[in-house]
Each structure stands twice: as C-alpha cells, then as structure tokens.
Write a protein that holds these residues in place. Structure first.
Motif, PDB file in Angstrom:
ATOM      1  N   MET A  19       0.849  -1.119  -0.091  1.00  0.00           N
ATOM      2  CA  MET A  19      -0.038  -0.050   0.100  1.00  0.00           C
ATOM      3  C   MET A  19       0.817   1.297  -0.116  1.00  0.00           C
ATOM      4  O   MET A  19       0.506   2.368  -0.762  1.00  0.00           O
ATOM      5  N   LEU A  20       1.774   1.303   0.731  1.00  0.00           N
ATOM      6  CA  LEU A  20       2.764   2.511   0.807  1.00  0.00           C
ATOM      7  C   LEU A  20       3.597   2.742  -0.223  1.00  0.00           C
ATOM      8  O   LEU A  20       3.689   3.735  -0.800  1.00  0.00           O
ATOM      9  N   ARG A  43      -4.062   9.049   1.429  1.00  0.00           N
ATOM     10  CA  ARG A  43      -3.315   7.917   2.018  1.00  0.00           C
ATOM     11  C   ARG A  43      -3.595   7.756   3.433  1.00  0.00           C
ATOM     12  O   ARG A  43      -3.717   6.659   3.908  1.00  0.00           O
ATOM     13  N   TRP A  44      -3.893   8.911   4.183  1.00  0.00           N
ATOM     14  CA  TRP A  44      -4.327   8.499   5.479  1.00  0.00           C
ATOM     15  C   TRP A  44      -5.417   8.020   5.798  1.00  0.00           C
ATOM     16  O   TRP A  44      -5.565   7.085   6.924  1.00  0.00           O
ATOM     17  N   SER A  45      -6.355   8.070   4.949  1.00  0.00           N
ATOM     18  CA  SER A  45      -7.796   7.578   5.092  1.00  0.00           C
ATOM     19  C   SER A  45      -7.357   6.044   4.532  1.00  0.00           C
ATOM     20  O   SER A  45      -8.048   5.170   5.431  1.00  0.00           O
ATOM     21  N   THR A  46      -6.592   5.635   3.690  1.00  0.00           N
ATOM     22  CA  THR A  46      -6.313   4.066   3.566  1.00  0.00           C
ATOM     23  C   THR A  46      -5.782   3.304   4.523  1.00  0.00           C
ATOM     24  O   THR A  46      -5.770   2.330   5.000  1.00  0.00           O
ATOM     25  N   LEU A  52      -4.095   0.329  10.792  1.00  0.00           N
ATOM     26  CA  LEU A  52      -2.679   0.375  11.183  1.00  0.00           C
ATOM     27  C   LEU A  52      -2.422   1.316  12.254  1.00  0.00           C
ATOM     28  O   LEU A  52      -1.762   0.844  13.198  1.00  0.00           O
ATOM     29  N   PRO A  53      -3.457   2.561  12.502  1.00  0.00           N
ATOM     30  CA  PRO A  53      -2.943   3.162  13.604  1.00  0.00           C
ATOM     31  C   PRO A  53      -3.218   2.363  14.996  1.00  0.00           C
ATOM     32  O   PRO A  53      -2.477   2.606  16.114  1.00  0.00           O
ATOM     33  N   GLY A  54      -4.275   1.449  14.921  1.00  0.00           N
ATOM     34  CA  GLY A  54      -4.514   0.820  16.285  1.00  0.00           C
ATOM     35  C   GLY A  54      -3.967  -0.482  16.106  1.00  0.00           C
ATOM     36  O   GLY A  54      -4.586  -1.351  16.939  1.00  0.00           O
ATOM     37  N   ILE A  55      -2.947  -0.836  15.582  1.00  0.00           N
ATOM     38  CA  ILE A  55      -2.282  -2.060  15.583  1.00  0.00           C
ATOM     39  C   ILE A  55      -1.889  -2.613  16.826  1.00  0.00           C
ATOM     40  O   ILE A  55      -1.831  -3.753  17.324  1.00  0.00           O
ATOM     41  N   ALA A  75       6.974  -0.227  10.267  1.00  0.00           N
ATOM     42  CA  ALA A  75       8.201   1.157  10.297  1.00  0.00           C
ATOM     43  C   ALA A  75       8.988   0.917   9.485  1.00  0.00           C
ATOM     44  O   ALA A  75       9.451   2.025   8.952  1.00  0.00           O
ATOM     45  N   GLU A  76       9.721   0.081   9.119  1.00  0.00           N
ATOM     46  CA  GLU A  76      10.673  -0.175   8.092  1.00  0.00           C
ATOM     47  C   GLU A  76      10.189   0.000   6.620  1.00  0.00           C
ATOM     48  O   GLU A  76      10.704   0.831   6.027  1.00  0.00           O
ATOM     49  N   ALA A  77       8.864  -0.286   6.547  1.00  0.00           N
ATOM     50  CA  ALA A  77       8.239   0.020   5.318  1.00  0.00           C
ATOM     51  C   ALA A  77       8.006   1.520   5.369  1.00  0.00           C
ATOM     52  O   ALA A  77       8.051   2.124   4.266  1.00  0.00           O
ATOM     53  N   ALA A  78       7.540   2.181   6.042  1.00  0.00           N
ATOM     54  CA  ALA A  78       7.259   3.478   6.346  1.00  0.00           C
ATOM     55  C   ALA A  78       8.426   4.357   5.953  1.00  0.00           C
ATOM     56  O   ALA A  78       8.625   5.367   5.334  1.00  0.00           O
TER      57      ALA A  78
END
Length: 347
Positions: A19-20, A43-46, A52-55, A75-78
């Motif tokens: 996705m990122l 992007r934030w909506s996706t 992901l925020p609540g992982i 985090a590495e992908a981000a």
C-alpha cells in the motif's frame, strides 16, 4: 530466541508495504511538498481503513492488540517510502502510552481509529506534527498531561526535513490535564521505531544507488560495473544487514524493561543510525553532483535519516546506555545482550 517473523506478521507487513509503495512515491512526496499540506488525506484514509494506527491498541478500544514485533516491519516500510504521515509514532508510542493510563479520557479509542494525538516526550526538544493533533500528551517533569489542541499555542521550528513538522508548545499544566506520572517504555519504543524506519530509509538509498548505477554510463559502461562503485554500495548494504537483526531483536526484548533490553534498544538506534547515514551518503556519492540537488529523489530519504538519527535520544545518550550495561554486569559473546541472563531488577 527464534527471530523469524510469523506468517501473519509477514502478511501484515507485506500488505502495508504494498500500500505504501503504491501511494507514497517520490512523485507523491513532491506534490505534497508543493501543496504545503501536512498529510495526504487519501493516503491517511487508506492507512486508517487498514487499521494500522490501532495495531497495538487493545481490542476493547477497536485495535488489533498486536505487539511491537508486529509493527517493526511496518515501520521499516514507512521509512522505505519516506512516509510523511505520523503513523509510526501514533501507533507505536502514543497509543501504548494512552493504553497504560488509568483514564485516557476517551482518546485511546479515537487515536486507534486515526484521530492523531501528538506526543511531547521529555527526550525530544520539539513536538512532532503537533499542528495535526486533536490532543497532545505533554510532559511536565515526570508528569504526563493530556491536553486538548485548543488549549495550546504552537510555534513552528525549522527542520532539515520539510516533512518533519516540529513545534515548541506553550501550555499550562493543571490538575485537570494530569493523567499519569510514568512515561514507562515510551522513549525506548520511540528510539526502536526510529531505528526501524532508518533501516528502511537506508535500504531505499541503497536500492536507488543500484538502480542509478545500472543506468548511468561513463566511458561506455554502466558505472555500476566499476569496482569502486560496487564496493561503496556493498559496504552500505553490509551495514544495513548487520543493523537490521539488532533492531528486530530489540523489538522482541523491549517489553522486558531490564538493563539488557534497554542496551539492546540503544544498540539498535546507534547501529541503524550509522547504517542509514552511510547509505544516504553513499547514494549521494553514487549519483554524483546531481545527488545533492533537489531534482534528485535522494534528498527525501537523506533528510529523514539525518533527522531520525538524533530523534528519541542522541548517539551520545544511547552510547551511555550501552556503556552502563557493559560496565555493570558480566559481558562476553554469551552475555552482553543476553536477556535470559538478566534479572527483572536493574543491573
């Protein structure tokens, strides 16, 4: 300890990575920079739709109730894409801290669904992305205060990385905003996740270098065919490969909250920072003169790596943590970072 990720962890990371990579290209970064907006709404909506925020948030708050090892790959992908949105600190630092409070005033559930809560930890001089926050977790000595956004005044601070929006916050602590007195593992989580992002940033710089070295020709041959260029890139890749397992091990051991796990996090931050620094500088050198221009995409990742290297504790501070560990307990190949040899009590 077995350091391999499970199939579920790998699947979550891969889904987030795909996705990122699709939604956060260098072209997207340029458009966002030109617009002056702090984040890409689509992007934030996706990101929020994927949960992901609540992982790491409890299921009772609408989260997935997973652990730090489940987030470290994301985090590495981000880092790999240079994600401008503050997903990682929200998911991995702010939400676990909110979950540890006796009364989060309802903000845990809101944060898990993507409502941003900024964190002003005493470790950092400035508060990141405070202008995007609906509320802020701020420190007053050892106290933790949960403050609504409308109750603070923000002053923007210059940043080497245009996407790192840093602020000083003017506010007044009160009994009404006091929610706790224990920052718990927040600083360690922040340092560990910064390290994971730097692994991704470093890898992106190396991949860009390899791609450019294949296409750029000099004296009738691709510059990547020359040994000097090969050795530059190979040395950077070796540094990343040696730092990555340290970051993964630190993620697994961080919840132990003992001397060995703290030293492991410090080691991870140092190793990842040095590796990302080398990879970024190598990318600039491989790209030649154009590598230091705004037209080359390298600068997005170089600036983020340099910024994160000093966030959540400097190299000197983390080095002191490692020194404290090796000077107060048995060392050696079987003991220096061996958590199973450490008692729960500080050593």
């Amino acid at each position: 300890m077995h350091f391999a990720f499970t199939e579920d962890q790998a699947a979550i990371t891969e889904a987030a990575r795909e996705m990122l990579l699709e939604t956060c290209t260098p072209s997207d970064l340029r458009k966002l920079l030109e617009s002056g907006n702090p984040r890409d709404a689509g992007r934030w909506s996706t990101i929020c739709e994927m949960g992901l925020p609540g992982i790491m948030a409890p299921e009772s708050a609408g989260g997935l109730e997973l652990g730090l090892t489940d987030l470290v790959g994301i985090a590495e992908a981000a880092g790999y894409v240079g994600l401008p949105e503050p997903l990682i600190e929200l998911a991995g630092v702010t939400i676990p801290l909110l979950a540890s409070l006796a009364d989060d005033h309802g903000w845990l559930e809101r944060a898990a669904s993507g409502d941003f809560v900024a964190i002003g930890h005493p470790t950092n001089s400035f508060v990141g992305d405070a202008d995007q926050a609906s509320a802020l977790l701020l420190g007053h000595g050892e106290e933790i205060h949960l403050v609504p956004a409308e109750a603070v005044s923000l002053v923007r601070q210059d940043s080497f990385d245009s996407f790192r929006r840093l602020f000083t916050v003017e506010w007044t602590p009160s009994s009404a905003t006091l929610v706790g007195r224990d920052w718990a593992l927040a600083a360690e989580r922040g340092a560990l996740l910064a390290a994971a992002q730097m692994i991704g940033l470093g890898q992106r710089c190396i991949d860009m270098s390899v791609s450019y070295a294949k296409d750029r020709t000099q004296f009738g041959k691709p510059i990547g065919s020359y040994q000097a260029v090969k050795h530059l890139v190979a040395s950077a890749q070796v540094a990343i490969e040696f730092a990555r397992p340290v970051v993964h091990a630190a993620a697994a051991e961080l919840p132990l909250a003992i001397a060995a796990s703290r030293a492991r996090v410090a080691h991870a931050k140092i190793a990842a920072g040095e590796a990302a620094d080398l990879a970024a500088r190598t990318a600039v050198q491989v790209h030649g003169a154009m590598g230091i221009t705004h037209e080359a995409d390298v600068h997005f990742f170089l600036k983020r790596a340099f910024g994160l290297k000093s966030a959540w504790g400097t190299v000197a501070e983390h080095t002191r943590t490692v020194i404290e560990r090796v000077t107060t307990a048995r060392t050696g190949p079987d003991a220096t970072f061996a958590a199973e040899l450490s008692s729960p009590d500080p050593q």
